[in-house]
Scaffold this active site. Structure first.
Site, mmCIF file in Angstrom:
data_model
loop_
_atom_site.group_PDB
_atom_site.id
_atom_site.type_symbol
_atom_site.label_atom_id
_atom_site.label_comp_id
_atom_site.label_asym_id
_atom_site.label_seq_id
_atom_site.Cartn_x
_atom_site.Cartn_y
_atom_site.Cartn_z
ATOM 1 N N ILE A 106 22.178 -39.020 20.674
ATOM 2 C CA ILE A 106 21.824 -39.716 19.441
ATOM 3 C C ILE A 106 22.189 -41.180 19.626
ATOM 4 C CG2 ILE A 106 22.053 -39.755 16.942
ATOM 5 C CD1 ILE A 106 21.101 -37.053 18.142
ATOM 6 N N CYS A 107 21.218 -42.061 19.444
ATOM 7 C CA CYS A 107 21.448 -43.504 19.499
ATOM 8 C C CYS A 107 22.146 -43.894 20.804
ATOM 9 C CB CYS A 107 22.232 -43.946 18.256
ATOM 10 S SG CYS A 107 22.195 -45.723 17.947
ATOM 11 N N THR A 108 23.314 -44.537 20.714
ATOM 12 C CA THR A 108 23.995 -45.024 21.912
ATOM 13 C C THR A 108 24.713 -43.923 22.676
ATOM 14 O OG1 THR A 108 25.889 -45.642 20.545
ATOM 15 C CG2 THR A 108 24.277 -47.364 21.026
ATOM 16 N N THR A 126 17.132 -45.610 23.498
ATOM 17 C CA THR A 126 18.330 -45.790 22.678
ATOM 18 C C THR A 126 17.979 -46.833 21.617
ATOM 19 O OG1 THR A 126 20.727 -46.196 22.715
ATOM 20 C CG2 THR A 126 19.354 -47.619 24.100
ATOM 21 N N ALA A 159 16.639 -42.910 19.294
ATOM 22 C CA ALA A 159 16.910 -44.313 19.004
ATOM 23 C C ALA A 159 18.067 -44.443 18.003
ATOM 24 C CB ALA A 159 15.639 -44.978 18.496
#
Length: 325
Positions: A106-108, A126, A159
């Site tokens: 998830i994300c970073t 990301t 992202a």
């Protein structure tokens, strides 16, 4: 999904973003309320509770050795685009990934997968703000900065934090089919599948600034007056150079052409004007597009949205409130 319970482990650690954890977990929890059979466990490298990025304590269910997930989700944090990923977190990720049938970030959290070598030879994404850093760290991966989420085999990356919900919905759809997933999306009042990419949300002019003062003068000129005559010949005259030389400067320093740069400035201004409440026709004129249709083509190409659809989706609460009065 078969009769056996599907075990989803979410890897957490000190500094983790709470929404990276809660958003996907809520998707799987809602799916359970509609008939799915997920077991959701929060895992930390040592099994100890952790503190989120906003100071809220997160109770952990298990240590890595006790988890054996079917699906591993690695949540993100603001820390790891800025600093190296700690060894214990890397090892925990590798161990869990070896046990899991599919692995997602998830994300970073993509930076943690990357540090563990799990993105080598794969496509990934990301948050748009740090996609360039992920590409620099994971040179064996192909980073796609505009994607909401990316699947490459059994590896998934997403992202920004809300894209974790998009990814979780995609995983539920794989397991349970579209009908149940559609009901989950409706219950959570989210899109089952968003159109467009991260460009919808990015701030304007995120690209690098020109290194040379000469090219900086040209880009400043374009930004100050997007509607001006910025043909290749006219721009070259401002620097008293050939059109070929100016094109080479743009390519070397900005990895684009003069025409594409002008288009980007006009596009960014048009988005800002639509955000402020201007009509699409007004935005096209003020941003320097020759006509509405030329602006519409750019929006569709960049966002997979028309200007009107963009404005409906991203109109501010303040404007919406004003319209209701």
């Amino acid at each position: 999904m078969g009769s056996a319970t599907h075990r989803v482990a979410i890897l957490v650690y000190d500094g983790v973003k709470l929404l990276d954890v809660a958003g996907p977990a809520e998707v799987f929890g809602e799916a359970n309320r509609l008939g799915a059979e997920y077991t959701i466990v929060l895992v930390s490298p040592t099994g100890a509770d952790v503190t989120s990025s906003i100071g809220i304590r997160i109770a952990v269910d298990a240590a890595v050795a006790e988890s054996a997930p079917d699906t591993l989700l690695v949540a993100g944090a603001d820390l790891y685009p800025r600093t190296p990923v700690p060894r214990d977190l890397v090892e925990a990720t590798r161990t869990l990934a070896d046990q899991a049938g599919r692995v997602a970030s998830i994300c970073t959290g993509a930076f943690i997968l990357g540090a563990a070598g799990l993105l080598d030879g794969k496509r990934a994404t990301t948050h748009w703000k740090v996609a360039h850093e992920l590409a620099a760290r994971c040179r064996a991966s192909r980073v796609e900065p505009d994607a909401i989420y990316v699947r490459d085999g059994t590896t998934y990356t997403s992202a920004g934090v809300s894209a974790g919900i998009d990814l979780a919905l995609a995983l539920v759809e794989e397991d349970c089919g579209p009908e149940l997933t559609r009901d989950v999306a409706r219950a959570l009042v989210v899109y089952m599948q968003r159109s467009g990419g991260q460009s919808q949300f990015s701030a304007p002019l995120q690209g690098p600034l020109p290194r040379s003062p000469a090219l900086r003068r040209i880009t400043d000129l374009i930004t100050a007056n997007p509607g001006g005559n910025h043909s290749l010949g006219e721009l070259a005259k401002h620097l008293n150079v050939s059109s070929r030389h100016l094109t080479r400067l743009f390519n070397d320093e900005l990895s684009t052409t003069p025409a594409r740069y002008v288009e980007m400035i006009r596009f960014d201004m048009a988005k800002a004007l639509l955000d402020q409440g201007h009509t699409a026709t007004q935005a096209a004129s003020l941003a320097g597009f020759p006509n509405y249709e030329s602006m519409r083509r750019v929006f569709v190409r960049k966002l997979s949205l028309s200007p009107a659809a963009y404005q409906r989706r991203f109109s501010t609460a303040r404007r919406a409130g004003a319209q209701e009065q």
